[in-house]
Design a protein around this motif. Sequence first.
Motif, PDB file in Angstrom:
ATOM      1  N   VAL A 115      14.556   5.616  10.921  1.00  0.00           N
ATOM      2  CA  VAL A 115      14.441   5.549   9.469  1.00  0.00           C
ATOM      3  C   VAL A 115      13.874   4.176   9.099  1.00  0.00           C
ATOM      4  CG1 VAL A 115      15.609   5.795   7.251  1.00  0.00           C
ATOM      5  CG2 VAL A 115      16.551   6.958   9.261  1.00  0.00           C
ATOM      6  N   TYR A 116      12.706   4.188   8.457  1.00  0.00           N
ATOM      7  CA  TYR A 116      12.109   2.950   7.941  1.00  0.00           C
ATOM      8  C   TYR A 116      12.297   2.925   6.429  1.00  0.00           C
ATOM      9  CZ  TYR A 116       8.562  -0.210   6.104  1.00  0.00           C
ATOM     10  OH  TYR A 116       7.923  -1.190   5.392  1.00  0.00           O
ATOM     11  N   TYR A 117      12.901   1.854   5.916  1.00  0.00           N
ATOM     12  CA  TYR A 117      13.213   1.718   4.485  1.00  0.00           C
ATOM     13  C   TYR A 117      12.180   0.849   3.776  1.00  0.00           C
ATOM     14  CZ  TYR A 117      17.843   3.107   6.166  1.00  0.00           C
ATOM     15  OH  TYR A 117      18.882   3.762   6.759  1.00  0.00           O
ATOM     16  N   PHE A 118      11.727   1.307   2.619  1.00  0.00           N
ATOM     17  CA  PHE A 118      10.890   0.459   1.760  1.00  0.00           C
ATOM     18  C   PHE A 118      11.144   0.839   0.306  1.00  0.00           C
ATOM     19  CE2 PHE A 118       8.361   4.195   2.631  1.00  0.00           C
ATOM     20  CZ  PHE A 118       7.583   4.430   1.513  1.00  0.00           C
ATOM     21  N   TYR A 119      11.096  -0.157  -0.558  1.00  0.00           N
ATOM     22  CA  TYR A 119      11.344   0.069  -1.985  1.00  0.00           C
ATOM     23  C   TYR A 119      10.868  -1.133  -2.787  1.00  0.00           C
ATOM     24  CZ  TYR A 119      15.671  -2.257  -0.397  1.00  0.00           C
ATOM     25  OH  TYR A 119      16.581  -3.087   0.204  1.00  0.00           O
ATOM     26  N   ARG A 120      10.770  -0.898  -4.102  1.00  0.00           N
ATOM     27  CA  ARG A 120      10.317  -1.959  -5.013  1.00  0.00           C
ATOM     28  C   ARG A 120      11.347  -3.077  -5.105  1.00  0.00           C
ATOM     29  NH1 ARG A 120       7.902   0.102 -10.709  1.00  0.00           N
ATOM     30  NH2 ARG A 120      10.103   0.244 -11.170  1.00  0.00           N
ATOM     31  N   GLU A 121      10.857  -4.255  -5.317  1.00  0.00           N
ATOM     32  CA  GLU A 121      11.718  -5.399  -5.635  1.00  0.00           C
ATOM     33  C   GLU A 121      11.454  -5.797  -7.085  1.00  0.00           C
ATOM     34  OE1 GLU A 121      13.962  -6.616  -3.683  1.00  0.00           O
ATOM     35  OE2 GLU A 121      13.361  -6.335  -1.608  1.00  0.00           O
ATOM     36  N   PRO A 122      12.481  -6.140  -7.876  1.00  0.00           N
ATOM     37  CA  PRO A 122      13.897  -6.094  -7.486  1.00  0.00           C
ATOM     38  C   PRO A 122      14.369  -4.653  -7.273  1.00  0.00           C
ATOM     39  CG  PRO A 122      13.683  -6.560  -9.837  1.00  0.00           C
ATOM     40  CD  PRO A 122      12.293  -6.583  -9.271  1.00  0.00           C
ATOM     41  N   ASN A 170      12.046  -3.001   4.168  1.00  0.00           N
ATOM     42  CA  ASN A 170      11.136  -3.300   5.272  1.00  0.00           C
ATOM     43  C   ASN A 170      11.850  -3.418   6.615  1.00  0.00           C
ATOM     44  OD1 ASN A 170       8.543  -3.670   6.298  1.00  0.00           O
ATOM     45  ND2 ASN A 170       8.612  -5.893   6.046  1.00  0.00           N
ATOM     46  N   SER A 171      12.932  -2.648   6.788  1.00  0.00           N
ATOM     47  CA  SER A 171      13.608  -2.607   8.084  1.00  0.00           C
ATOM     48  C   SER A 171      13.573  -1.168   8.604  1.00  0.00           C
ATOM     49  CB  SER A 171      15.057  -3.087   7.977  1.00  0.00           C
ATOM     50  OG  SER A 171      15.863  -2.136   7.283  1.00  0.00           O
ATOM     51  N   ILE A 172      13.709  -1.038   9.925  1.00  0.00           N
ATOM     52  CA  ILE A 172      13.754   0.280  10.549  1.00  0.00           C
ATOM     53  C   ILE A 172      14.987   0.363  11.444  1.00  0.00           C
ATOM     54  CG2 ILE A 172      12.298  -0.398  12.534  1.00  0.00           C
ATOM     55  CD1 ILE A 172      11.066   2.468  12.375  1.00  0.00           C
ATOM     56  N   ILE A 173      15.576   1.538  11.487  1.00  0.00           N
ATOM     57  CA  ILE A 173      16.740   1.824  12.331  1.00  0.00           C
ATOM     58  C   ILE A 173      16.334   2.892  13.346  1.00  0.00           C
ATOM     59  CG2 ILE A 173      19.112   2.714  12.374  1.00  0.00           C
ATOM     60  CD1 ILE A 173      19.060   0.280  10.762  1.00  0.00           C
ATOM     61  N   GLN A 205       0.828  -1.205   0.000  1.00  0.00           N
ATOM     62  CA  GLN A 205       0.000   0.000   0.000  1.00  0.00           C
ATOM     63  C   GLN A 205       0.867   1.262   0.000  1.00  0.00           C
ATOM     64  OE1 GLN A 205      -2.412  -0.593   3.477  1.00  0.00           O
ATOM     65  NE2 GLN A 205      -3.852  -1.966   2.443  1.00  0.00           N
ATOM     66  N   LEU A 206       1.950   1.229   0.762  1.00  0.00           N
ATOM     67  CA  LEU A 206       2.877   2.364   0.819  1.00  0.00           C
ATOM     68  C   LEU A 206       3.484   2.645  -0.551  1.00  0.00           C
ATOM     69  CD1 LEU A 206       4.967   2.099   4.118  1.00  0.00           C
ATOM     70  CD2 LEU A 206       3.999   4.196   3.170  1.00  0.00           C
ATOM     71  N   LEU A 207       3.952   1.599  -1.205  1.00  0.00           N
ATOM     72  CA  LEU A 207       4.567   1.770  -2.529  1.00  0.00           C
ATOM     73  C   LEU A 207       3.566   2.320  -3.541  1.00  0.00           C
ATOM     74  CD1 LEU A 207       6.758  -1.455  -2.603  1.00  0.00           C
ATOM     75  CD2 LEU A 207       7.609   0.893  -2.757  1.00  0.00           C
ATOM     76  N   THR A 208       2.354   1.802  -3.518  1.00  0.00           N
ATOM     77  CA  THR A 208       1.305   2.323  -4.403  1.00  0.00           C
ATOM     78  C   THR A 208       1.044   3.790  -4.103  1.00  0.00           C
ATOM     79  OG1 THR A 208       0.282   0.138  -4.571  1.00  0.00           O
ATOM     80  CG2 THR A 208      -1.102   2.036  -5.105  1.00  0.00           C
ATOM     81  N   ALA A 228       9.955   5.547  -9.312  1.00  0.00           N
ATOM     82  CA  ALA A 228       9.487   4.285  -8.726  1.00  0.00           C
ATOM     83  C   ALA A 228      10.625   3.413  -8.214  1.00  0.00           C
ATOM     84  CB  ALA A 228       8.668   3.511  -9.750  1.00  0.00           C
ATOM     85  N   ASP A 229      11.850   3.638  -8.703  1.00  0.00           N
ATOM     86  CA  ASP A 229      13.009   2.853  -8.275  1.00  0.00           C
ATOM     87  C   ASP A 229      13.774   3.497  -7.122  1.00  0.00           C
ATOM     88  OD1 ASP A 229      12.629   0.745 -10.042  1.00  0.00           O
ATOM     89  OD2 ASP A 229      13.746   1.727 -11.654  1.00  0.00           O
ATOM     90  N   SER A 230      13.205   4.540  -6.526  1.00  0.00           N
ATOM     91  CA  SER A 230      13.872   5.277  -5.453  1.00  0.00           C
ATOM     92  C   SER A 230      14.008   4.466  -4.168  1.00  0.00           C
ATOM     93  CB  SER A 230      13.094   6.557  -5.121  1.00  0.00           C
ATOM     94  OG  SER A 230      13.063   7.453  -6.202  1.00  0.00           O
TER      95      SER A 230
END
Length: 195
Positions: free
Chosen positions: A118-125, A159-162, A21-24, A183-185
């Motif tokens: 900092v929570y990281y999320f991004y598209r795979e691959p 999907n990890s947070i620091i 949902q976040l990526l969308t 979208a690749d950010s």
Amino acid sequence: MFQSAQWLQIQNFASDEVRSQLLTYVLQQTPNFVATTTSTGENDYRRSMILYDFPEFSNWMIQQVASNLPEVFTQLNLTPFAPSQIEVQLTAHNDGNYYKVHNDNGSEDAATRTISYVYYFYREPKGFSGGELRLYDLAVDNSYYIQADSHHTIEPFNNSIIFFPSHLMHEVMPVVCPSRSFADSRFTLNGWIRQ
């Protein structure tokens, strides 16, 4: 005197559904992202894009951060406190973006920031490389903390947070994103817990 940087990294922070949902959402909000600035107004110090208003996810993030505070206090050896505020922003780093060495509570308006996250999320691959968080150890000079030469480089795992103390000097290493597609950010929900 020397103080080693402390941090806590939690994997699998959000459900697959929330991350999707976040990526969308960030792709829908692309035109609303604006260039970041710094409190000092310096050029060539920070390059990224930011979304300031995202009520659909800011309250969720604040709740998630708050629910993890007991573990954060324990792992960072901090005396527990009731936060006066949990701040959150949504940031995108694309090709050539970075944030040079800084801390998060060095200005008067940020002085009550105690813990950064900092929570990281991004598209795979994954469509980028770089973008690591570099945390610097601290040395003490004339009763002031200063950046030590030694540091720790933390990968921006999906999907990890620091969590780390806001007074630590840190930087975001340059991002390489060959497609330059938004979208690749390297996306983050990041912010500060104020005492």
